[in-house]
Scaffold this motif. Sequence first.
Motif, PDB file in Angstrom:
ATOM      1  N   UNK A   3       6.697   5.803  -9.257  1.00  0.00           N
ATOM      2  CA  UNK A   3       6.765   6.302  -7.898  1.00  0.00           C
ATOM      3  C   UNK A   3       6.594   5.172  -6.903  1.00  0.00           C
ATOM      4  N   UNK A   4       6.512   3.926  -7.425  1.00  0.00           N
ATOM      5  CA  UNK A   4       6.333   2.772  -6.570  1.00  0.00           C
ATOM      6  C   UNK A   4       5.036   2.054  -6.874  1.00  0.00           C
ATOM      7  N   UNK A   5       4.537   1.331  -5.874  1.00  0.00           N
ATOM      8  CA  UNK A   5       3.296   0.577  -5.998  1.00  0.00           C
ATOM      9  C   UNK A   5       2.284   1.121  -4.998  1.00  0.00           C
ATOM     10  N   UNK A   6       1.047   1.296  -5.457  1.00  0.00           N
ATOM     11  CA  UNK A   6      -0.059   1.632  -4.566  1.00  0.00           C
ATOM     12  C   UNK A   6      -1.073   0.502  -4.619  1.00  0.00           C
ATOM     13  N   UNK A   7      -1.582   0.101  -3.452  1.00  0.00           N
ATOM     14  CA  UNK A   7      -2.663  -0.870  -3.377  1.00  0.00           C
ATOM     15  C   UNK A   7      -3.928  -0.107  -3.001  1.00  0.00           C
ATOM     16  N   UNK A   8      -4.902  -0.104  -3.902  1.00  0.00           N
ATOM     17  CA  UNK A   8      -6.149   0.602  -3.651  1.00  0.00           C
ATOM     18  C   UNK A   8      -7.255  -0.398  -3.355  1.00  0.00           C
ATOM     19  N   UNK A  17      -5.731   3.868   0.110  1.00  0.00           N
ATOM     20  CA  UNK A  17      -4.469   3.585  -0.572  1.00  0.00           C
ATOM     21  C   UNK A  17      -3.394   3.126   0.417  1.00  0.00           C
ATOM     22  N   UNK A  18      -2.610   2.130   0.005  1.00  0.00           N
ATOM     23  CA  UNK A  18      -1.434   1.698   0.750  1.00  0.00           C
ATOM     24  C   UNK A  18      -0.238   1.742  -0.185  1.00  0.00           C
ATOM     25  N   UNK A  19       0.799   2.473   0.206  1.00  0.00           N
ATOM     26  CA  UNK A  19       1.968   2.636  -0.664  1.00  0.00           C
ATOM     27  C   UNK A  19       3.047   1.609  -0.344  1.00  0.00           C
ATOM     28  N   UNK A  20       3.736   1.130  -1.410  1.00  0.00           N
ATOM     29  CA  UNK A  20       4.912   0.277  -1.273  1.00  0.00           C
ATOM     30  C   UNK A  20       6.028   0.891  -2.111  1.00  0.00           C
TER      31      UNK A  20
END
Length: 305
Positions: free
Chosen positions: A184-189, A196-199
């Motif tokens: 579903x992409x990349x999440x930065x936690x 959470x930040x989604x890419x």
Amino acid sequence: MGYLDRVIYVGTENGLWTYDTSDGAWKDPDQQPGTIPRGPVTDMATNGPFIEIAISDSLHLMKMGSGGEGTVFIEDMDIVRVDSRSGLDEPFWVAVGGKAFMYVDEFSGHSQPERERMGDAWVHDLKFAGDGTVYLATDSGLHRIDRFGTVWEEWTTTDGLSANDIRTLELAPGSADLWVGAYGGVDIMDTDTVQMTRIGTEDGIPSNLVYDIEMEGDDVWIGTDVGGAAKADRQDLVWQSYNMSSGLIAEDVQAVGVWNDHVLFGTDEGVTVLDRSSSTFESYTALSSDLPNDWIWCVLPVEDG
């Protein structure tokens, strides 16, 4: 795949192969010194002075600089992932058949602290933080367990993840950020605040199906399904893509490894090595080299001190 004292270690379905960058010579599994057997290599990791190699149903510990002499640490378990924190007295974790096991040492056996909380969740990857906390990537979310399995936390799409089917994890050096690669992409936690930040592809990554994440200083690399690989500075997140048009052998990049000026891309059609000093790509396949097959499962750059 890994790098040790000018030698590239390549894990394949048929065993551990090595490539000496000084003379261009390949060694097949039967030519490896010590006790490293044939069998599918599913993962490699380092723990202090040792390299941990998961081969078929066993885990082998090989001491760096020992000429390949290894010992069998675990037997009769179908290991798919292994990770540990440097230190001989530290526990390490292995993912076996979708389940995670914690080993404190070779004498005390293993435990499964995650089973009561995770049920039938399938473990794809695991990653150690500096304090000994372990993060588990599963097909039903992200889990965090303290050093000896007593404190538990978990996150799913309900808590802000882009997807529950998580394939890879990587901790960013010098920060509290955990990078989560998923279907579903990349999440930065931020592991301190749990924000959470989604890419996603809308932000410049080549595919939302992410297989691997690799850190290189302030930069981050990702390997994806059908989209190739990409690199960005972790501060500005401007992505540069690498695909077949760039020079990769294939665009299904299952593993990425970086050492010095070289970047290794493990794909389902062979290995591509990017030499950044000359901006050249060189690929190795079963037909063009001594590799037994083209399916590369893992990449592990290792510096021999």
